[in-house]
Write an enzyme that holds these catalytic residues in place. Structure first.
Site, PDB file in Angstrom:
ATOM      1  N   THR A  87     -47.221 -23.174 -28.443  1.00  0.00           N
ATOM      2  CA  THR A  87     -48.444 -22.795 -27.731  1.00  0.00           C
ATOM      3  C   THR A  87     -48.156 -21.478 -27.007  1.00  0.00           C
ATOM      4  O   THR A  87     -48.001 -21.457 -25.790  1.00  0.00           O
ATOM      5  CB  THR A  87     -48.847 -23.890 -26.717  1.00  0.00           C
ATOM      6  OG1 THR A  87     -47.702 -24.214 -25.911  1.00  0.00           O
ATOM      7  CG2 THR A  87     -49.327 -25.139 -27.409  1.00  0.00           C
ATOM      8  N   THR A 127     -46.310 -27.983 -24.982  1.00  0.00           N
ATOM      9  CA  THR A 127     -46.722 -27.700 -23.598  1.00  0.00           C
ATOM     10  C   THR A 127     -48.164 -27.196 -23.633  1.00  0.00           C
ATOM     11  O   THR A 127     -48.442 -26.170 -24.263  1.00  0.00           O
ATOM     12  CB  THR A 127     -45.789 -26.629 -23.002  1.00  0.00           C
ATOM     13  OG1 THR A 127     -44.454 -27.137 -23.081  1.00  0.00           O
ATOM     14  CG2 THR A 127     -46.140 -26.325 -21.561  1.00  0.00           C
ATOM     15  N   ARG A 156     -33.807 -28.099 -22.897  1.00  0.00           N
ATOM     16  CA  ARG A 156     -33.386 -26.714 -22.630  1.00  0.00           C
ATOM     17  C   ARG A 156     -32.713 -26.177 -23.875  1.00  0.00           C
ATOM     18  O   ARG A 156     -31.908 -26.890 -24.496  1.00  0.00           O
ATOM     19  CB  ARG A 156     -32.356 -26.676 -21.498  1.00  0.00           C
ATOM     20  CG  ARG A 156     -32.833 -27.191 -20.178  1.00  0.00           C
ATOM     21  CD  ARG A 156     -31.656 -27.612 -19.323  1.00  0.00           C
ATOM     22  NE  ARG A 156     -30.915 -28.718 -19.922  1.00  0.00           N
ATOM     23  CZ  ARG A 156     -29.709 -29.128 -19.533  1.00  0.00           C
ATOM     24  NH1 ARG A 156     -29.073 -28.516 -18.569  1.00  0.00           N
ATOM     25  NH2 ARG A 156     -29.120 -30.157 -20.118  1.00  0.00           N
ATOM     26  N   ASN A 219     -41.817 -26.557 -15.165  1.00  0.00           N
ATOM     27  CA  ASN A 219     -41.420 -25.187 -15.517  1.00  0.00           C
ATOM     28  C   ASN A 219     -41.804 -24.190 -14.428  1.00  0.00           C
ATOM     29  O   ASN A 219     -41.063 -23.249 -14.147  1.00  0.00           O
ATOM     30  CB  ASN A 219     -42.017 -24.788 -16.870  1.00  0.00           C
ATOM     31  CG  ASN A 219     -41.153 -25.290 -18.021  1.00  0.00           C
ATOM     32  OD1 ASN A 219     -40.159 -25.964 -17.800  1.00  0.00           O
ATOM     33  ND2 ASN A 219     -41.526 -24.963 -19.248  1.00  0.00           N
ATOM     34  N   ALA A 263     -28.926 -15.955  -8.983  1.00  0.00           N
ATOM     35  CA  ALA A 263     -29.675 -14.699  -8.875  1.00  0.00           C
ATOM     36  C   ALA A 263     -29.221 -13.748  -9.973  1.00  0.00           C
ATOM     37  O   ALA A 263     -28.076 -13.781 -10.408  1.00  0.00           O
ATOM     38  CB  ALA A 263     -29.409 -14.082  -7.508  1.00  0.00           C
ATOM     39  N   GLY A 264     -30.122 -12.908 -10.418  1.00  0.00           N
ATOM     40  CA  GLY A 264     -29.767 -11.950 -11.459  1.00  0.00           C
ATOM     41  C   GLY A 264     -31.007 -11.303 -12.014  1.00  0.00           C
ATOM     42  O   GLY A 264     -31.994 -11.117 -11.293  1.00  0.00           O
ATOM     43  N   GLY A 268     -36.428 -15.538 -18.703  1.00  0.00           N
ATOM     44  CA  GLY A 268     -37.145 -15.081 -19.888  1.00  0.00           C
ATOM     45  C   GLY A 268     -37.256 -16.259 -20.831  1.00  0.00           C
ATOM     46  O   GLY A 268     -37.215 -17.410 -20.401  1.00  0.00           O
ATOM     47  N   CYS A 271     -40.527 -20.035 -22.919  1.00  0.00           N
ATOM     48  CA  CYS A 271     -41.208 -21.073 -22.130  1.00  0.00           C
ATOM     49  C   CYS A 271     -41.600 -20.626 -20.732  1.00  0.00           C
ATOM     50  O   CYS A 271     -42.779 -20.513 -20.438  1.00  0.00           O
ATOM     51  CB  CYS A 271     -40.329 -22.321 -22.069  1.00  0.00           C
ATOM     52  SG  CYS A 271     -39.931 -22.949 -23.703  1.00  0.00           S
ATOM     53  N   ARG A 340     -36.997 -14.163 -27.370  1.00  0.00           N
ATOM     54  CA  ARG A 340     -38.371 -14.067 -26.870  1.00  0.00           C
ATOM     55  C   ARG A 340     -38.355 -13.733 -25.379  1.00  0.00           C
ATOM     56  O   ARG A 340     -37.658 -14.369 -24.605  1.00  0.00           O
ATOM     57  CB  ARG A 340     -39.117 -15.395 -27.091  1.00  0.00           C
ATOM     58  CG  ARG A 340     -39.504 -15.601 -28.542  1.00  0.00           C
ATOM     59  CD  ARG A 340     -40.153 -16.947 -28.749  1.00  0.00           C
ATOM     60  NE  ARG A 340     -39.199 -18.039 -28.539  1.00  0.00           N
ATOM     61  CZ  ARG A 340     -39.528 -19.323 -28.500  1.00  0.00           C
ATOM     62  NH1 ARG A 340     -40.784 -19.687 -28.641  1.00  0.00           N
ATOM     63  NH2 ARG A 340     -38.617 -20.251 -28.321  1.00  0.00           N
TER      64      ARG A 340
HETATM   65  C1  UGA Z   1     -36.976 -24.268 -19.954  1.00  0.00           C
HETATM   66  C2  UGA Z   1     -36.820 -25.506 -19.067  1.00  0.00           C
HETATM   67  O1  UGA Z   1     -35.588 -25.422 -18.335  1.00  0.00           O
HETATM   68  C3  UGA Z   1     -36.816 -26.776 -19.906  1.00  0.00           C
HETATM   69  O2  UGA Z   1     -36.738 -27.924 -19.073  1.00  0.00           O
HETATM   70  C4  UGA Z   1     -38.108 -26.821 -20.724  1.00  0.00           C
HETATM   71  O3  UGA Z   1     -38.155 -27.958 -21.564  1.00  0.00           O
HETATM   72  C5  UGA Z   1     -38.176 -25.570 -21.588  1.00  0.00           C
HETATM   73  O4  UGA Z   1     -38.150 -24.400 -20.753  1.00  0.00           O
HETATM   74  C6  UGA Z   1     -39.454 -25.633 -22.373  1.00  0.00           C
HETATM   75  O5  UGA Z   1     -40.525 -25.574 -21.758  1.00  0.00           O
HETATM   76  O6  UGA Z   1     -39.410 -25.858 -23.576  1.00  0.00           O
HETATM   77  P1  UGA Z   1     -35.280 -22.868 -21.485  1.00  0.00           P
HETATM   78  O7  UGA Z   1     -36.417 -21.940 -21.745  1.00  0.00           O
HETATM   79  O8  UGA Z   1     -34.430 -23.334 -22.613  1.00  0.00           O
HETATM   80  O9  UGA Z   1     -35.817 -24.210 -20.776  1.00  0.00           O
HETATM   81  O10 UGA Z   1     -34.339 -22.107 -20.474  1.00  0.00           O
HETATM   82  P2  UGA Z   1     -33.799 -22.318 -18.989  1.00  0.00           P
HETATM   83  O11 UGA Z   1     -32.465 -22.912 -19.020  1.00  0.00           O
HETATM   84  O12 UGA Z   1     -34.832 -22.948 -18.142  1.00  0.00           O
HETATM   85  O13 UGA Z   1     -33.636 -20.793 -18.550  1.00  0.00           O
HETATM   86  C7  UGA Z   1     -34.775 -19.948 -18.506  1.00  0.00           C
HETATM   87  C8  UGA Z   1     -34.393 -18.574 -18.031  1.00  0.00           C
HETATM   88  O14 UGA Z   1     -34.068 -18.608 -16.650  1.00  0.00           O
HETATM   89  C9  UGA Z   1     -33.206 -17.932 -18.727  1.00  0.00           C
HETATM   90  O15 UGA Z   1     -33.538 -16.594 -19.011  1.00  0.00           O
HETATM   91  C10 UGA Z   1     -32.090 -18.017 -17.706  1.00  0.00           C
HETATM   92  O16 UGA Z   1     -31.153 -16.983 -17.839  1.00  0.00           O
HETATM   93  C11 UGA Z   1     -32.868 -17.888 -16.413  1.00  0.00           C
HETATM   94  N1  UGA Z   1     -32.190 -18.486 -15.231  1.00  0.00           N
HETATM   95  C12 UGA Z   1     -31.929 -19.814 -15.192  1.00  0.00           C
HETATM   96  C13 UGA Z   1     -31.874 -17.675 -14.152  1.00  0.00           C
HETATM   97  O17 UGA Z   1     -32.117 -16.459 -14.160  1.00  0.00           O
HETATM   98  N2  UGA Z   1     -31.272 -18.243 -13.049  1.00  0.00           N
HETATM   99  C14 UGA Z   1     -31.001 -19.568 -12.990  1.00  0.00           C
HETATM  100  O18 UGA Z   1     -30.468 -20.017 -11.950  1.00  0.00           O
HETATM  101  C15 UGA Z   1     -31.327 -20.372 -14.078  1.00  0.00           C
END
Ligand code: UGA
Length: 481
Positions: A87, A127, A156, A219, A263-264, A268, A271, A340
């Site tokens: 989606t 979603t 994730r 999310n 932090a950073g 992206g 999702c 993405r």
């Molecule tokens: C995210 C959610 O964590 C999942 O629970 C959800 O199922 C999924 O989206 C989805 O909707 O399908 P995901 O996109 O795999 O999962 O990635 P994340 O681990 O959430 O990380 C997302 C982004 O946040 C990454 O770019 C990561 O580098 C960044 N991030 C994460 C940070 O910059 N700081 C953090 O402390 C944690």
């Protein structure tokens, strides 16, 4: 007990779900309209990088319990159908594009009557904005025996197999809880997930809208947590504090927790960015846009972190025209080849737009990066080669091999030992000792200053509050650092 089931849409979510369901012992058929993807999966070739996925895919295919097709007619006899369609963000705004989901439900509705009224469960995993499931349920209502249940997915990337087989909770959204139809639907899905439920994963039954909102809120909360610490990063940069100290200390409060406070360069992927936008659009449609207005700021903080990296590059190199810059990382996060809305690629493009000659390296994501960027930047799979002769290195995806780079050896490869750590994973002191100029997001540029210009001794008047409020006692005022 074995159930015959289908998974419609075998992208990231659907492909992992299909293989995981076969792993649980079910007979699974995965469907997608992308014939190339289906041939790859049928041949046991994962179309994306995901730890552990190839093993369960091959095991499923070898056991004969997992098959793939492009033809809806092959799904006619399945008892349970999972909808795993994407989606994405709509091209014309913030809302979610539900066209793949709508098309899949229309095609599925054509074959469901072949069950002759036998109980059949359609399970939405995508979603979606609140209200979607109810609309789809109405479309399926004329099919005798068919029920719709919404079961959002929380996997994730990088942990997709583990999260599918061992989720921390299962959410079931039903038309109307505690009705016979809802109980029939719940019982059918419980049968599919029996082995997961045996491991005592909590299972929560609620209405459709609540289930849809659980996913959107989860999310949005995660994105907010990341942007919160990144907003604090901006304060740290302005005051000379170290955001990693702040994050560590606040994370020790159980109520806050230390996860998602890294932090950073920000979030992206396929999702979080599109989901917060779709959540805002959905709130607008429901007449409560203001309630989620803060997500606009969450998005803006995230965007500013990307800009900040480019600013830092300018502070370190001056004019970026024709300067050689190496970006470590293309994937939106480590252990994934997904590019993405990748912060790393976005920053690489911005550096290129500022005139730099940019080389991007990544252990897994260069094919996807190439498809996204064309010839805009140079792509180099070998880390050493990517670093050779560079004037500035920018770490934007925290793969282990970049975290573990040896500063002395790396200095011997580059033209100039300058580093921007966009993920706060390197120890600045160690790199400085090896002769590097290192800048990080949310951390002072040198261990003890120079501090930015101190604010004036008089605090700025509060934007709200009493105009005639007496001056705060000196010890409560902002002190110059
Ligand atoms: C995210 C959610 O964590 C999942 O629970 C959800 O199922 C999924 O989206 C989805 O909707 O399908 P995901 O996109 O795999 O999962 O990635 P994340 O681990 O959430 O990380 C997302 C982004 O946040 C990454 O770019 C990561 O580098 C960044 N991030 C994460 C940070 O910059 N700081 C953090 O402390 C944690």
């Amino acid at each position: 007990m074995t159930t015959t089931l289908s998974v419609i849409g075998v992208g990231y979510l659907g492909a992992v779900h299909a293989a995981a369901m076969a792993e649980l012992g079910h007979d699974v058929i995965g469907l997608d309209i992308d014939a190339e993807r289906i041939s790859a999966l049928q041949a046991g070739i994962p179309p994306f990088h995901e730890p552990g996925f190839e093993q369960i895919l091959r095991r499923g295919l070898d056991s004969g319990r997992l098959r793939f097709t492009t033809d809806y007619a092959d799904l006619a006899h399945a008892e349970v159908h999972f909808l795993g369609l994407g989606t994405p963000q709509r091209a014309d705004g913030f809302g979610a594009d539900l066209s793949h989901l709508d098309a899949a439900v229309a095609s599925l509705a054509q074959v469901l009557p072949a069950r002759g009224g036998a109980p059949t469960l359609v399970v939405g995993k995508s979603t979606v904005p609140a209200g979607t499931a109810r609309v789809l349920a109405e479309r399926l209502a004329p099919v005798e025996g068919a029920d719709l249940l919404w079961n959002p997915e929380f996997l994730r990337e990088g942990f997709a197999v583990q999260d599918t087989l061992d989720p921390d909770r299962l959410v079931y959204g039903v038309h109307e809880p505690e009705t016979p139809a809802a109980e029939r639907a719940v019982a059918m899905l419980d049968r599919v997930y029996a082995r997961i439920l045996e491991r005592e994963a909590p299972r929560l039954v609620m209405g459709y809208e609540a289930a849809e909102l659980v996913k959107a809120s989860a999310n949005a909360f995660l994105a907010t947590k990341i942007s919160f610490i990144n907003a604090v990063s901006e304060m740290c940069e302005a005051t000379g504090a170290d955001v990693t100290d702040v994050a560590r200390a606040i994370g020790m409060d159980d109520r806050i927790g230390s996860k998602f406070l890294r932090a950073g360069v920000g979030f992206g992927g396929g999702c979080l960015p599109k989901d917060i936008r779709a959540f805002m659009a959905s709130a607008e449609q429901h007449g409560v846009g203001e309630a989620l207005g803060f997500l606009r700021e969450v998005d803006a903080v995230n965007e500013r972190r990307r800009t900040r990296v480019v600013e830092l590059a300018g502070e370190m190199l001056g004019d970026l025209t024709d300067r050689r810059i190496t970006v470590l990382g293309a994937a939106f996060k480590p252990d994934s080849d997904d590019t993405r809305d990748s912060p790393a690629l976005d920053v690489a493009c911005r550096l290129r737009a500022a005139g730099a000659q940019v080389t991007v390296t990544d252990p897994q994501a260069l094919d996807n990066a190439g498809r996204r960027l064309g010839g805009l930047v140079e792509l180099e799979p070998d880390t050493d080669e990517a670093l050779r002769g560079t004037e500035l290195t920018v770490l934007l995806t925290e793969w282990d091999q970049y975290r573990e780079l040896d500063p002395v050896r790396t200095a011997s490869l580059v033209e100039a030992p300058r580093m921007i750590d966009g993920r706060n994973v390197l120890t600045p002191q160690v790199w400085r000792e090896a002769g590097w100029e290192i800048r990080s997001l949310g951390r002072a540029s040198t261990p003890n200053g120079p501090r930015p210009t101190a604010p004036g001794t008089e605090p700025a008047p509060a934007r709200t509050g009493r105009i005639d409020a007496p001056a705060a006692p000196a010890r409560n005022r902002l002190q110059p650092v």
